[in-house]
Write an enzyme that holds these catalytic residues in place. Sequence first.
Site, PDB file in Angstrom:
ATOM      1  N   ASP A 165       0.853  -1.192   0.000  1.00  0.00           N
ATOM      2  CA  ASP A 165       0.000   0.000   0.000  1.00  0.00           C
ATOM      3  C   ASP A 165       0.890   1.244   0.000  1.00  0.00           C
ATOM      4  O   ASP A 165       1.843   1.352   0.775  1.00  0.00           O
ATOM      5  CB  ASP A 165      -0.889  -0.037   1.259  1.00  0.00           C
ATOM      6  CG  ASP A 165      -1.884   1.109   1.314  1.00  0.00           C
ATOM      7  OD1 ASP A 165      -3.098   0.821   1.213  1.00  0.00           O
ATOM      8  OD2 ASP A 165      -1.448   2.265   1.467  1.00  0.00           O
ATOM      9  N   ASN A 203      -2.220  12.814  -3.762  1.00  0.00           N
ATOM     10  CA  ASN A 203      -3.259  13.293  -4.680  1.00  0.00           C
ATOM     11  C   ASN A 203      -3.635  14.739  -4.384  1.00  0.00           C
ATOM     12  O   ASN A 203      -3.777  15.557  -5.299  1.00  0.00           O
ATOM     13  CB  ASN A 203      -4.528  12.443  -4.530  1.00  0.00           C
ATOM     14  CG  ASN A 203      -4.509  11.220  -5.428  1.00  0.00           C
ATOM     15  OD1 ASN A 203      -4.014  11.268  -6.548  1.00  0.00           O
ATOM     16  ND2 ASN A 203      -5.045  10.124  -4.928  1.00  0.00           N
ATOM     17  N   HIS A 238      -4.890  14.457  -9.222  1.00  0.00           N
ATOM     18  CA  HIS A 238      -5.207  13.059  -9.548  1.00  0.00           C
ATOM     19  C   HIS A 238      -4.442  12.519 -10.750  1.00  0.00           C
ATOM     20  O   HIS A 238      -4.102  11.345 -10.791  1.00  0.00           O
ATOM     21  CB  HIS A 238      -6.714  12.895  -9.770  1.00  0.00           C
ATOM     22  CG  HIS A 238      -7.390  12.251  -8.611  1.00  0.00           C
ATOM     23  ND1 HIS A 238      -7.716  12.937  -7.465  1.00  0.00           N
ATOM     24  CD2 HIS A 238      -7.759  10.963  -8.398  1.00  0.00           C
ATOM     25  CE1 HIS A 238      -8.278  12.110  -6.609  1.00  0.00           C
ATOM     26  NE2 HIS A 238      -8.314  10.909  -7.137  1.00  0.00           N
ATOM     27  N   ASP A 244      -2.328   9.251 -10.713  1.00  0.00           N
ATOM     28  CA  ASP A 244      -2.444   8.105 -11.627  1.00  0.00           C
ATOM     29  C   ASP A 244      -1.076   7.708 -12.175  1.00  0.00           C
ATOM     30  O   ASP A 244      -0.751   6.514 -12.281  1.00  0.00           O
ATOM     31  CB  ASP A 244      -3.383   8.445 -12.793  1.00  0.00           C
ATOM     32  CG  ASP A 244      -4.847   8.481 -12.352  1.00  0.00           C
ATOM     33  OD1 ASP A 244      -5.126   8.134 -11.190  1.00  0.00           O
ATOM     34  OD2 ASP A 244      -5.693   8.861 -13.183  1.00  0.00           O
ATOM     35  N   GLU A 288      -4.872   2.102  -4.277  1.00  0.00           N
ATOM     36  CA  GLU A 288      -3.417   2.270  -4.289  1.00  0.00           C
ATOM     37  C   GLU A 288      -2.757   1.083  -3.583  1.00  0.00           C
ATOM     38  O   GLU A 288      -1.729   1.217  -2.955  1.00  0.00           O
ATOM     39  CB  GLU A 288      -2.999   3.597  -3.660  1.00  0.00           C
ATOM     40  CG  GLU A 288      -3.892   4.118  -2.574  1.00  0.00           C
ATOM     41  CD  GLU A 288      -3.618   3.498  -1.220  1.00  0.00           C
ATOM     42  OE1 GLU A 288      -4.397   2.610  -0.823  1.00  0.00           O
ATOM     43  OE2 GLU A 288      -2.639   3.903  -0.550  1.00  0.00           O
TER      44      GLU A 288
HETATM   45  P1  GH3 Z   1      -1.734   5.335   4.363  1.00  0.00           P
HETATM   46  O1  GH3 Z   1      -0.298   5.707   4.424  1.00  0.00           O
HETATM   47  O2  GH3 Z   1      -2.289   5.029   5.705  1.00  0.00           O
HETATM   48  O3  GH3 Z   1      -1.985   4.230   3.393  1.00  0.00           O
HETATM   49  O4  GH3 Z   1      -2.506   6.633   3.854  1.00  0.00           O
HETATM   50  P2  GH3 Z   1      -3.206   6.848   2.447  1.00  0.00           P
HETATM   51  O5  GH3 Z   1      -3.487   8.296   2.315  1.00  0.00           O
HETATM   52  O6  GH3 Z   1      -2.395   6.245   1.370  1.00  0.00           O
HETATM   53  O7  GH3 Z   1      -4.487   5.944   2.612  1.00  0.00           O
HETATM   54  P3  GH3 Z   1      -5.977   6.159   2.213  1.00  0.00           P
HETATM   55  O8  GH3 Z   1      -6.542   4.784   2.080  1.00  0.00           O
HETATM   56  O9  GH3 Z   1      -6.611   7.098   3.183  1.00  0.00           O
HETATM   57  O10 GH3 Z   1      -5.948   6.844   0.794  1.00  0.00           O
HETATM   58  C1  GH3 Z   1      -5.793   6.161  -0.395  1.00  0.00           C
HETATM   59  C2  GH3 Z   1      -5.965   7.148  -1.511  1.00  0.00           C
HETATM   60  O11 GH3 Z   1      -5.748   6.532  -2.787  1.00  0.00           O
HETATM   61  C3  GH3 Z   1      -7.334   7.747  -1.568  1.00  0.00           C
HETATM   62  C4  GH3 Z   1      -7.722   7.694  -3.027  1.00  0.00           C
HETATM   63  O12 GH3 Z   1      -8.151   8.933  -3.493  1.00  0.00           O
HETATM   64  C5  GH3 Z   1      -6.454   7.294  -3.719  1.00  0.00           C
HETATM   65  N1  GH3 Z   1      -6.712   6.487  -4.909  1.00  0.00           N
HETATM   66  C6  GH3 Z   1      -7.324   5.293  -4.990  1.00  0.00           C
HETATM   67  N2  GH3 Z   1      -7.396   4.885  -6.266  1.00  0.00           N
HETATM   68  C7  GH3 Z   1      -6.829   5.850  -7.038  1.00  0.00           C
HETATM   69  C8  GH3 Z   1      -6.623   6.018  -8.456  1.00  0.00           C
HETATM   70  O13 GH3 Z   1      -6.971   5.177  -9.282  1.00  0.00           O
HETATM   71  N3  GH3 Z   1      -5.989   7.151  -8.865  1.00  0.00           N
HETATM   72  C9  GH3 Z   1      -5.584   8.106  -7.975  1.00  0.00           C
HETATM   73  N4  GH3 Z   1      -4.969   9.185  -8.442  1.00  0.00           N
HETATM   74  N5  GH3 Z   1      -5.782   7.967  -6.649  1.00  0.00           N
HETATM   75  C10 GH3 Z   1      -6.402   6.879  -6.187  1.00  0.00           C
HETATM   76 MG    MG Z   2      -2.080   4.165   1.366  1.00  0.00          MG
HETATM   77 MG    MG Z   3      -4.999   1.934   1.092  1.00  0.00          MG
END
Ligand code: GH3
Ligand code: MG
Ligand code: MG
Length: 298
Positions: free
Chosen positions: A172, A180, A185, A189, A216
């Site tokens: 992760d 982001n 975004h 990506d 992610e």
């Molecule tokens: P942590 O270190 O605890 O993992 O914090 P985090 O911010 O990475 O965790 P969180 O799960 O809160 O956030 C994950 C983010 O990933 C939120 C979401 O907007 C982003 N995300 C998920 N899928 C995609 C994608 O396809 N493209 C983009 N740009 N962002 C994405």
């Molecule tokens: Mg994360």
């Molecule tokens: Mg996550």
Amino acid sequence: MLPPKKILIVDDMRANTRLLAKKLSGEYECLTATSGMEALEVVHAQQPDLILLDILMPGMDGFETCRQLKDDERSRKIPVIFITSLDEDEDEAKGLDLGAVDYIRKPFRMPIVKARIRNHIELKRARDLLEEQAFIDSLTAIPNRRRFDAVLDKEWRRAQRNGAPLSLILLDIDFFKKYNDNYGHQQGDDCLRRVGWSLKESVRRAADFVARYGGEEFAVILPGTDTQGALDASDTIRLRISSLAIPHEHSSVAPHVTVSLGVATSYPERNHGPGEIIDAADQALYRAKEEGRNTVKT
Ligand code: GH3
Ligand code: MG
Ligand code: MG
Ligand code: MG
């Protein structure tokens, strides 16, 4: 230019295989076999794109050959066209019931044979493409969650049979929400694509399987790998992604993008499902986050 498609022509009369091969060789690479047994061998060695199959043959006939081809995962999807002197409706129905895509009666007319071959090869190509797209993540072009579930299931059952360990890594990206928010975004990506590719390049063994597990999060399945092996692989991955040096100024662990990894290893037992290795890797990932991120935990 693409290589020509391969057609296997099966007929106990050598004159028939020769005639068809001669007429088709301008467009296709032609393989021939003069019995059902030989046909199965050629199919598994050469993986033809389509099979023209005679029915009346001494020993194993065309119906039985078709049945065996359709029973075997390695040959199940290859289109079979019967080409036969049997002209009862029952024979044609039986052939189609066995999974053949078409049924041509002898004496055949060559333009019709050619047209049907062309159609079935095109249909197969379109089907393969759709199937591939259904299992690939469109953002990163690596296998998606659906594919991951299927592969984990298969590897879990394989490990149950051979008693080998099976390891799973869940990965992760750290503080990706902040990434982001800070860079937008689009760049988020891009970051996901780079992490995905780097991950793919980090795993070396042919059996290792990488997928995008969720937003992610990525996953790696490592068949025949014990805990130590999976930890080594995880460290390689962690360092490699870190060395991409993708700027992340709002991360609390480093000025660049880092990842946390959870590792689990199972010796799958009968009556247990793959859900438990996912849970274990997920809990390990949670610990890696708790202990400060940019790290690997089991
Ligand atoms: P942590 O270190 O605890 O993992 O914090 P985090 O911010 O990475 O965790 P969180 O799960 O809160 O956030 C994950 C983010 O990933 C939120 C979401 O907007 C982003 N995300 C998920 N899928 C995609 C994608 O396809 N493209 C983009 N740009 N962002 C994405
Ligand atoms: Mg994360
Ligand atoms: Mg996550
Ligand atoms: Mg015959």
